[in-house]
Design a protein around this motif. Structure first.
Motif: not given
Length: 357
Positions: A227-230, A203, A232-233, A207
């Motif tokens: 997952t998109r939640k984990r 993650a 987001p970038d 980023r």
């Protein structure tokens, strides 16, 4: 230009006049490289930067004048160390800046759309005119059909390699003359960073990869973690066995591969595939013991020493990193150092140029 394309698109939609300043040539320790762009609207709003602050004030005024008059201008800032500070170029370098009003930018809406959509396009500019070159198509004119043909041919070649710079031609396109300086800027899709392993470190790497301008893909075989939640970038999330995905996706000489799985059942078959690709950087996370075991397994799988020499493992520079974010900085630092030939050492103890060519 890629950094300011959304703002320019909004100005175009609102009918706002503006001018764009672009660094077209640099000498010595210039703060930004050719292609760096700043735009100023007729009402004084600013997008982007061309010098990190050194000459922004002077260029701002030039842009306002260009937007008002519709005329382009070229200006050089900084000549010698003695007078560099007087013109605002505190770093001591020299830059040449081309300022063009929006009315001189050929097919601007199409160019902005191509950049925004990640489609290849190149512009070839002189002060008051511009050619636009797409693969298989040319628009605009530099004022002479023979010059147009010669400039378009060279711009197409530069677009194919993603190159930006100034070419010199005769007034009628002669290859061995230099009456006309044409600045060619290539816009190609951003390079890819593929991060394997949906862990906390991934993650952080995703980023910083996006911050550096990469199109970031995170790949892992486990849907519960990918997952998109984990992440987001990340631009893309892929749930698939890493080596299967790498076999099926495009990898070129600009691609960066970060293998953060440090699990033999994932990373050994993945690295077998990765080391056969032309990827510019291949890094793998793990302890030195993990690295030695990984090398043994790869040799047993038939990977030769020349291929193994391409592997950056343990991944990253020695920054003493402990957190996922600090580790991501160490990985990014190694990627940058490899790309530009940096040593990874502290600048304070070196006498080499700060900006590598």
């Amino acid at each position: 230009m890629r950094d300011i394309v959304d703002g320019l698109t909004a100005w175009r939609a609102a009918g706002v006049a503006f001018a764009v300043a672009t660094v077209v040539r640099t000498w010595r320790s210039a703060p930004r490289q050719p292609g760096a762009a700043m735009a100023v609207s007729a009402d004084g709003e600013v997008l982007g930067s061309i010098s990190g602050g050194c000459v922004e004030g002077a260029v701002y005024e030039l842009c306002l004048l260009s937007a008002e008059t519709g005329k382009a201008v070229t200006q050089t800032y900084g000549v010698t160390d003695d007078d560099a500070f007087e013109v605002g170029l505190t770093c001591g370098g020299t830059i040449e800046v081309l300022v063009q009003p929006d009315v001189a930018l050929t097919e601007l809406d199409e160019v902005l759309a191509a950049i925004r959509g990640g489609q290849p396009v190149a512009t070839a500019s002189v002060e008051d005119a511009q050619l636009v070159v797409w693969p298989g198509r040319v628009a605009g004119s530099l004022g002479n059909p023979d010059l147009d043909r010669a400039a378009a041919q060279q711009a197409a070649g530069m677009l194919a390699t993603g190159s930006t710079g100034t070419i010199h031609l005769g007034a009628h396109g002669e290859q061995r003359r230099d009456e006309v300086s044409v600045f060619v800027q290539s816009y190609v899709p951003p390079p890819r960073m593929i991060v394997f392993g949906a862990i906390d470190h991934a993650a952080a790497v995703a980023r910083i990869g996006r911050f550096l301008g990469y199109h970031v893909t995170v790949c892992d075989a486990r849907p519960v973690f990918t997952t998109r939640k984990r992440f987001p970038d990340a631009d893309d999330l892929v749930v698939q066995w890493p080596h299967k995905y790498l076999e099926s996706t495009a990898v070129d000489e600009r691609t960066v591969l970060c293998v953060l799985t440090h699990d033999p059942k994932f990373d050994v078959p993945l690295l077998e595939v990765a080391l056969r690709t032309p990827a510019r950087y291949i890094g793998a996370m793990g302890s030195r013991r993990t690295h030695e075991d990984r090398l043994r397994r790869l040799r047993e799988a038939g990977v030769d020493e020349a291929a193994l020499a391409r592997l950056s493992s343990p991944i990253g520079l020695d920054l003493g990193a402990r957190t996922p974010e600090e580790t991501a900085v160490a990985i990014a630092a190694e990627i940058i150092a490899q790309a530009w030939g940096g040593s990874g050492r502290r600048l304070t103890g070196l006498e080499t140029p700060i900006h590598h060519p």
